[in-house]
Motif scaffolding. Structure first.
Motif: not given
Length: 360
Positions: A76-85, A26-38, A90-95
């Motif tokens: 960051r909110a837009d990324d979360l919306h896109a990942a959940f939509a 499955d595909r898992i979203a990797v998002v940075s809802p806080s810091s773009g440290l990656p 199938k899952a979402v994980m913070a960087s």
């Protein structure tokens, strides 16, 4: 039981939803809802992505703000919306965490996320989003960020890997166990040599039990104490009817900011004065991080720091919940290994048997 924030169902208490789990492939979203440290420190991030693919069989999908330093709360909110939509995610994980995720919360579409619940993994500043999901009626998972746990130098810690695998892919009881060896000393992520070997570790000391004369079971709530404090101050993602927390299991931990014992006491006192502490049936207190680049404590200094924090917790609980069972030094939060705690999921604390079981 919690009360989701539903304008069409005011005051209705409903069971939380445990999202369907992913399967390998499955595909898992990797998002940075806080810091773009990656974007600044790619080495642990790339290693974490590699392990998601090779060790867990998942395909990570990055979003526009994942590696963007200085991203806006709306991005960051837009990324979360896109990942959940996205139905293919199938899952979402913070960087990683950060320090301003509270500014993202007002921008989130609660109905969109409620309509498409997915397992979310993160901790530290991601306590904000976990509390948001809890209030929305969705079980999340406190733990496992891409850069910290999955990007661990040398190899994944076996206990971390086992807990994360169970939380990601299975549904049912999982017994937490004290770490045989542990570490809280960081190394420079900008230095490639950091990733050549595993961190040095120390022998485990087990858990310390207080008021361990009963068995309690309830839904979990809590997270990083320094993040819960601003949520309390801003009155965000705290249920207006505190009976939503009745009988629950509170779990707390502190970060690399190394808050003083007095600060820990004051935050807990605030929770006590608000009437929160007395609502819970037990407290799991994470092993405190005792070392940071700003305060590189020796083992002896770290032990004194941890003892001071423990006394601060006991002092607060003696005031507001004197008979509550407490378990200290649980391997959750900013520690290595790190056990994943379901946020809003069922937790059983068996004092006489000295056992903790979570429901993934």
């Amino acid at each position: 039981m919690i009360t989701p924030d539903r304008p069409d169902r005011p005051g209705r208490t409903v069971p939380p939803v445990t999202p369907e789990k992913p399967v390998p492939g499955d595909r898992i979203a990797v998002v940075s809802p806080s810091s773009g440290l990656p974007g600044l420190l790619p080495l642990p991030f790339e290693l974490g992505l590699k392990r998601l693919r090779e060790d867990f069989g998942l395909e990570p999908v990055e979003y526009p703000a994942t590696r963007k330093t200085g991203s806006t709360p709306q991005e960051r909110a837009d990324d979360l919306h896109a990942a959940f939509a996205d139905p293919d995610i199938k899952a979402v994980m913070a960087s990683i965490g950060g320090d301003d995720q509270i500014t993202v919360l007002p921008l989130l579409d609660r109905e969109l996320i409620r309509a498409r619940p997915k397992p979310f993994f993160g901790f530290s500043d991601n306590t904000n989003l976990l509390a948001f999901l809890h209030r929305t009626g969705i079980v999340g998972y406190h733990g496992a960020s891409v850069m910290t746990e999955l990007g661990r130098p040398g190899a994944l810690h076996p206990q971390t890997a086992d807990s994360l695998r169970a939380a990601l892919f299975t549904s049912g009881p999982y017994e937490l166990r004290p770490a045989e060896r542990w570490n809280d000393v960081d190394r420079d992520w900008a230095d490639p040599a950091t990733f050549d070997a595993e961190p040095e570790s120390r022998p485990g000391t087990g858990w310390t039990w207080v008021n361990a004369d009963r068995v309690v079971e309830g839904r979990s709530w809590g997270g990083c104490l320094e993040i819960l404090a601003p949520l309390l101050m801003a009155d965000r993602e705290i249920a207006p009817d505190l009976s939503a927390y009745d009988g629950g299991v509170l779990f707390l931990e502190t970060s690399e900011e190394l808050p003083s014992a007095e600060e820990v006491f004051r935050i807990l006192r605030t929770m006590g004065e608000r009437g929160l502490l007395a609502r819970f049936s037990a407290l799991l207190m994470g092993r405190p991080k005792t070392w940071s680049f700003e305060r590189p404590h020796s083992p002896e200094e770290g032990a004194r720091y941890a003892a001071g924090q423990r006394e601060a917790v006991l002092r607060a609980l003696r005031m507001y919940a004197p008979t509550m069972p407490i378990v200290f030094d649980v391997d959750l939060g900013h520690t290595d290994p790190q056990l994943v705690i379901p946020y809003g999921g069922q937790v059983r604390v068996d004092g006489p048997a000295r056992r903790i079981t979570v429901m993934y």
